[in-house]
Scaffold this motif. Sequence first.
Motif, PDB file in Angstrom:
ATOM      1  N   HIS A 125       0.835  -1.204   0.000  1.00 39.83           N
ATOM      2  CA  HIS A 125       0.000   0.000   0.000  1.00 39.83           C
ATOM      3  C   HIS A 125       0.869   1.253   0.000  1.00 39.83           C
ATOM      4  O   HIS A 125       2.025   1.218   0.424  1.00 39.83           O
ATOM      5  CB  HIS A 125      -0.864   0.057   1.269  1.00 39.83           C
ATOM      6  N   HIS A 126       0.266   2.374  -0.437  1.00 38.61           N
ATOM      7  CA  HIS A 126       0.921   3.661  -0.237  1.00 38.61           C
ATOM      8  C   HIS A 126       1.122   3.900   1.256  1.00 38.61           C
ATOM      9  O   HIS A 126       0.168   3.770   2.043  1.00 38.61           O
ATOM     10  CB  HIS A 126       0.042   4.812  -0.760  1.00 38.61           C
ATOM     11  N   PRO A 127       2.332   4.288   1.703  1.00 40.62           N
ATOM     12  CA  PRO A 127       2.425   4.872   3.042  1.00 40.62           C
ATOM     13  C   PRO A 127       1.677   6.206   3.030  1.00 40.62           C
ATOM     14  O   PRO A 127       1.622   6.886   1.994  1.00 40.62           O
ATOM     15  CB  PRO A 127       3.930   5.068   3.247  1.00 40.62           C
ATOM     16  N   LEU A 128       1.095   6.554   4.161  1.00 42.22           N
ATOM     17  CA  LEU A 128       0.213   7.724   4.217  1.00 42.22           C
ATOM     18  C   LEU A 128       0.800   8.841   5.068  1.00 42.22           C
ATOM     19  O   LEU A 128       1.467   8.581   6.070  1.00 42.22           O
ATOM     20  CB  LEU A 128      -1.145   7.341   4.802  1.00 42.22           C
ATOM     21  N   GLY A 129       0.507  10.060   4.681  1.00 47.99           N
ATOM     22  CA  GLY A 129       0.765  11.224   5.522  1.00 47.99           C
ATOM     23  C   GLY A 129      -0.544  11.671   6.144  1.00 47.99           C
ATOM     24  O   GLY A 129      -1.528  11.898   5.439  1.00 47.99           O
ATOM     25  N   VAL A 130      -0.578  11.755   7.469  1.00 48.46           N
ATOM     26  CA  VAL A 130      -1.763  12.221   8.201  1.00 48.46           C
ATOM     27  C   VAL A 130      -1.479  13.632   8.704  1.00 48.46           C
ATOM     28  O   VAL A 130      -0.489  13.853   9.413  1.00 48.46           O
ATOM     29  CB  VAL A 130      -2.085  11.298   9.393  1.00 48.46           C
ATOM     30  N   ALA A 132      -6.559  15.375   7.245  1.00 48.61           N
ATOM     31  CA  ALA A 132      -6.258  15.021   5.854  1.00 48.61           C
ATOM     32  C   ALA A 132      -5.385  13.780   5.837  1.00 48.61           C
ATOM     33  O   ALA A 132      -4.430  13.666   6.612  1.00 48.61           O
ATOM     34  CB  ALA A 132      -5.543  16.173   5.156  1.00 48.61           C
ATOM     35  N   VAL A 133      -5.725  12.825   4.978  1.00 47.61           N
ATOM     36  CA  VAL A 133      -4.894  11.632   4.765  1.00 47.61           C
ATOM     37  C   VAL A 133      -4.581  11.554   3.279  1.00 47.61           C
ATOM     38  O   VAL A 133      -5.466  11.695   2.438  1.00 47.61           O
ATOM     39  CB  VAL A 133      -5.589  10.347   5.263  1.00 47.61           C
ATOM     40  N   ALA A 134      -3.314  11.346   2.983  1.00 45.27           N
ATOM     41  CA  ALA A 134      -2.872  11.358   1.585  1.00 45.27           C
ATOM     42  C   ALA A 134      -1.742  10.370   1.397  1.00 45.27           C
ATOM     43  O   ALA A 134      -1.005  10.066   2.344  1.00 45.27           O
ATOM     44  CB  ALA A 134      -2.389  12.758   1.209  1.00 45.27           C
ATOM     45  N   PRO A 135      -1.580   9.839   0.172  1.00 47.06           N
ATOM     46  CA  PRO A 135      -0.352   9.080  -0.097  1.00 47.06           C
ATOM     47  C   PRO A 135       0.855   9.946   0.241  1.00 47.06           C
ATOM     48  O   PRO A 135       0.857  11.158  -0.032  1.00 47.06           O
ATOM     49  CB  PRO A 135      -0.432   8.815  -1.603  1.00 47.06           C
ATOM     50  N   LEU A 136       1.857   9.353   0.844  1.00 43.53           N
ATOM     51  CA  LEU A 136       3.010  10.134   1.284  1.00 43.53           C
ATOM     52  C   LEU A 136       3.594  10.963   0.152  1.00 43.53           C
ATOM     53  O   LEU A 136       3.969  12.126   0.341  1.00 43.53           O
ATOM     54  CB  LEU A 136       4.070   9.196   1.866  1.00 43.53           C
ATOM     55  N   GLY A 137       3.642  10.378  -1.031  1.00 46.20           N
ATOM     56  CA  GLY A 137       4.226  11.082  -2.163  1.00 46.20           C
ATOM     57  C   GLY A 137       3.436  12.282  -2.630  1.00 46.20           C
ATOM     58  O   GLY A 137       3.958  13.122  -3.367  1.00 46.20           O
ATOM     59  N   ARG A 141       1.742   6.969   8.298  1.00 51.82           N
ATOM     60  CA  ARG A 141       1.050   5.710   8.586  1.00 51.82           C
ATOM     61  C   ARG A 141       1.447   4.666   7.561  1.00 51.82           C
ATOM     62  O   ARG A 141       1.363   4.917   6.354  1.00 51.82           O
ATOM     63  CB  ARG A 141      -0.464   5.922   8.509  1.00 51.82           C
ATOM     64  N   VAL A 142       1.883   3.516   8.020  1.00 46.63           N
ATOM     65  CA  VAL A 142       2.227   2.427   7.114  1.00 46.63           C
ATOM     66  C   VAL A 142       1.420   1.200   7.513  1.00 46.63           C
ATOM     67  O   VAL A 142       1.484   0.765   8.667  1.00 46.63           O
ATOM     68  CB  VAL A 142       3.730   2.098   7.161  1.00 46.63           C
ATOM     69  N   LEU A 143       0.646   0.687   6.582  1.00 47.60           N
ATOM     70  CA  LEU A 143      -0.065  -0.575   6.779  1.00 47.60           C
ATOM     71  C   LEU A 143       0.745  -1.658   6.080  1.00 47.60           C
ATOM     72  O   LEU A 143       0.961  -1.586   4.869  1.00 47.60           O
ATOM     73  CB  LEU A 143      -1.472  -0.491   6.192  1.00 47.60           C
ATOM     74  N   CYS A 144       1.211  -2.636   6.833  1.00 55.00           N
ATOM     75  CA  CYS A 144       2.164  -3.582   6.273  1.00 55.00           C
ATOM     76  C   CYS A 144       2.097  -4.898   7.031  1.00 55.00           C
ATOM     77  O   CYS A 144       1.317  -5.044   7.972  1.00 55.00           O
ATOM     78  CB  CYS A 144       3.575  -2.990   6.355  1.00 55.00           C
ATOM     79  N   ASP A 145       2.914  -5.857   6.616  1.00 54.53           N
ATOM     80  CA  ASP A 145       2.955  -7.114   7.355  1.00 54.53           C
ATOM     81  C   ASP A 145       3.937  -6.998   8.521  1.00 54.53           C
ATOM     82  O   ASP A 145       4.657  -5.999   8.661  1.00 54.53           O
ATOM     83  CB  ASP A 145       3.257  -8.298   6.440  1.00 54.53           C
ATOM     84  N   ALA A 146       3.968  -8.035   9.354  1.00 60.24           N
ATOM     85  CA  ALA A 146       4.755  -7.967  10.583  1.00 60.24           C
ATOM     86  C   ALA A 146       6.245  -7.814  10.309  1.00 60.24           C
ATOM     87  O   ALA A 146       6.949  -7.092  11.031  1.00 60.24           O
ATOM     88  CB  ALA A 146       4.499  -9.212  11.433  1.00 60.24           C
ATOM     89  N   MET A 147       6.773  -8.467   9.279  1.00 56.30           N
ATOM     90  CA  MET A 147       8.198  -8.393   9.011  1.00 56.30           C
ATOM     91  C   MET A 147       8.582  -7.019   8.448  1.00 56.30           C
ATOM     92  O   MET A 147       9.653  -6.483   8.766  1.00 56.30           O
ATOM     93  CB  MET A 147       8.623  -9.509   8.058  1.00 56.30           C
ATOM     94  N   GLN A 148       7.727  -6.433   7.616  1.00 57.11           N
ATOM     95  CA  GLN A 148       7.985  -5.070   7.145  1.00 57.11           C
ATOM     96  C   GLN A 148       7.957  -4.093   8.321  1.00 57.11           C
ATOM     97  O   GLN A 148       8.791  -3.178   8.411  1.00 57.11           O
ATOM     98  CB  GLN A 148       6.944  -4.682   6.094  1.00 57.11           C
ATOM     99  N   ALA A 149       7.003  -4.290   9.242  1.00 58.06           N
ATOM    100  CA  ALA A 149       6.936  -3.443  10.439  1.00 58.06           C
ATOM    101  C   ALA A 149       8.200  -3.585  11.276  1.00 58.06           C
ATOM    102  O   ALA A 149       8.710  -2.607  11.846  1.00 58.06           O
ATOM    103  CB  ALA A 149       5.701  -3.801  11.269  1.00 58.06           C
TER     104      ALA A 149
END
Length: 276
Positions: free
Chosen positions: A35-40, A139-144, A154-162
């Motif tokens: 997923h896109h990492p997010l900027g909040v 506001a929530v947006a793709p980091l880029g 905000r990063v939604l990812c699997d446990a190993m990426q975390a």
Amino acid sequence: MESTSSGAGMECPADSDLTWACMERLLMDNLRLYHHPLGVTFLFSDEEVAAFRAECVCEVPAKPLTYCQWELGARMQGRTVLGTADRLFCTNAQCSFGWREIDDGEVRSQLKYCRDEEQARRFLESKPRMPMGALKAVAVAPLGACRRPPHVVRVLCDAMQAYHLAVDYMAAMDVHPLPTQLLMSSSSCGGSVWCWQSGTFNFSTPCSGSYNAGKMERGETNVFIPGGHLQPLVRRMLERVGRCGSAAITRPGDFFPGGDICKNCPLILFKKPRAD
């Protein structure tokens, strides 16, 4: 492009080149994010909301949704979502953002987690929350797509990426061990508020609401990084890439961060064929 050495002959971008778009690309490429990492970004005045609208192409929820669904539009569809209290359906998130008091109805909604109403109220009151009425919009947006430093990444990812993100954060910020905070609900909304208020990294499971409403997979988890700490984290990751040839900690040099082939396994090996 000005750059600094990162070891092993690799040139690492200078700080001025580590834009939000560059850091999104580096994280997605090196950690294989899905997923896109997010900027909040928290907006506390009408003037801040107007300025954000002027600098970004924003979309608003067509009808009231949960905060997790606001994030869904950003992380999976690349939208910059500007959300306000009248477009937020979830009462948990309303409490997190200071748009609703903790009332008897909210206490009853938490009874599925707690032994009784007294415990439910006490747990609710211990959650991180914005001051009542202080926040105008989120506001929530793709980091880029960020045009200003976000308060939380905000990063939604699997446990190993975390795990990779956490290890690089600890090295970059010189902190160990790294405590984390878990909420019985409000993981995405309350987790972002806590990250901003505490000024530190957090790693947590999804809550029941974010799992269902946010359409998370069972193996995914939440990472929260203060916006001002992302550049040191990314720079630390690039140092490892320069030294080892990849961002993978599990098998340095491999290009998949969750590779689980045992380092000493004599069977799962690959080599160039002999020339006949």
